[in-house]
Enzyme design. Structure first.
Site: not given
Length: 360
Positions: A14, A16, A216, A219, A240, A298
């Site tokens: 995970h 980005h 996602h 979270e 998450h 992340d």
């Protein structure tokens, strides 16, 4: 032995791509493109971007992307450079397998439906499809040059359900080139989001087409988002997912079905998704209940972290070395690599860490 030396082979599920750009690349690109940019040095930009003080919430993190994405969006050289440098950074941090996620539309300067690109200064010829092509080229070259395996996950965008079908089609087209899954990002999945059926339909079709799914959810939004992801979107992993502990029945179901949670320790704090008291972090329950989860970064450009620093954070929270190694094996077993490649990754992990972790 340093934390980095204790974990010489890492896996990340995970992260980005647009949240892992080097600050120097942003500054250099702004100068090359003659874009007015108030931060002229790496230090100035880093001071502005890194979340170092409250308020900590998901919206504050996402707002940071408006600073730098207009600099790189719609620029072919910048997009290739970002993806290639990502591979080099993986090697630097001993991350030998990773799945980097991004929204093709957010890097584009020409939208397929004729609408205005979100971040591009002017319209050009870089469609979402061309974005994926550029990044696949860079990941293929970077993986070969640096001896790592970098795959792609293409993201739908929570507030733009009209893009989801195109994302699905791109997942299908570029699957042979390392696009391994579809995701939904840029906000937490909420059962009450308008037009969510456009998102859910794309994920339902993805399941039919044999495209992997991660979502996602849970979270900063409710645990109900995790239920939606599982029931309507056929999610195999949850990005998450911390709020799942608020629903006892759902939590037990996730344990029973061995759902993988992509935990991002520092991010969970900076987005205000977990209690201020880290002794109450859901991570402790995940460990105690032997939940299937991995450790991830992340958005390093905003969080100023890397996988080693997140390992260090969880060890300060009470996890030991064996716990962390177990999460690396969890990541390997839950990754979206093709079966033969997954076997190879697990074999490499056994060489590095030992056979006993295969049973954990």
């Amino acid at each position: 032995m340093s934390i980095a030396e204790q974990f010489p082979y890492k896996i990340e599920l995970h992260v980005h791509l647009d949240g892992a750009i080097r600050t120097e690349t942003i500054v250099e690109t702004a100068k090359r493109r003659n874009i007015h940019f108030p931060w002229e040095t790496i230090e100035e930009l880093k001071t502005h971007l890194v979340m170092s003080a409250p308020p900590y919430h998901l919206g504050a993190l996402l707002e940071k992307f408006h600073t730098f994405m207009p600099v790189v969006a719609g620029d072919r050289d910048a997009i290739h450079q970002i993806a290639y440098e990502f591979c080099e950074d993986c090697k630097k941090h001993d991350v030998f397998y990773t799945e980097a996620r991004y929204s093709p539309q957010l890097f584009a300067n020409k939208m397929s439906d004729g609408s205005k690109p979100p971040y591009a200064h002017t319209e050009g010829d870089i469609t979402p499809r061309e974005v994926v092509n550029i990044i696949c080229n860079a990941f293929e070259k970077g993986s070969q040059d640096f001896g790592v395996k970098v795959k792609s996950i293409l993201c739908c965008v929570e507030h733009a359900p009209e893009w989801s079908n195109e994302v699905l089609e791109l997942c299908k087209e570029f699957k042979p080139r390392g696009v391994v899954a579809i995701d939904i990002a840029c906000g937490d999945l909420d059962p009450d989001v308008p037009h969510k059926e456009l998102h859910t339909r794309a994920f339902q079709l993805a399941a039919q087409y044999g495209i992997h799914r991660t979502v996602h959810a849970g979270e900063s939004g409710p645990a109900a988002g995790v239920r939606l992801a599982l029931d309507e979107m056929h999610a195999e992993r949850i990005g998450h997912g911390y709020k799942v502990v608020d629903d006892a029945e759902l939590y037990e179901r996730c344990r029973r079905e061995n759902i993988h949670f992509e935990v991002c320790p520092l991010s969970s704090v900076k987005t205000g998704s977990v209690p201020d008291d880290l002794d109450k972090h859901p991570l402790h329950r995940f460990i105690n209940d032997e939940v299937n989860f991995s450790i991830n970064t992340d958005d390093p450009i905003v969080l100023d972290n890397d996988l080693t620093s997140d390992y260090e954070m969880v060890m300060k929270m009470g996890l030991d070395k064996e716990h962390v190694i177990a999460t690396i094996f969890h990541a390997a077993r839950s990754c979206f690599a093709p079966p033969e490649e997954k076997k190879q990754i697990l074999a490499e992990l056994v060489k590095v860490y030992g056979e006993k972790y295969m049973k954990m």
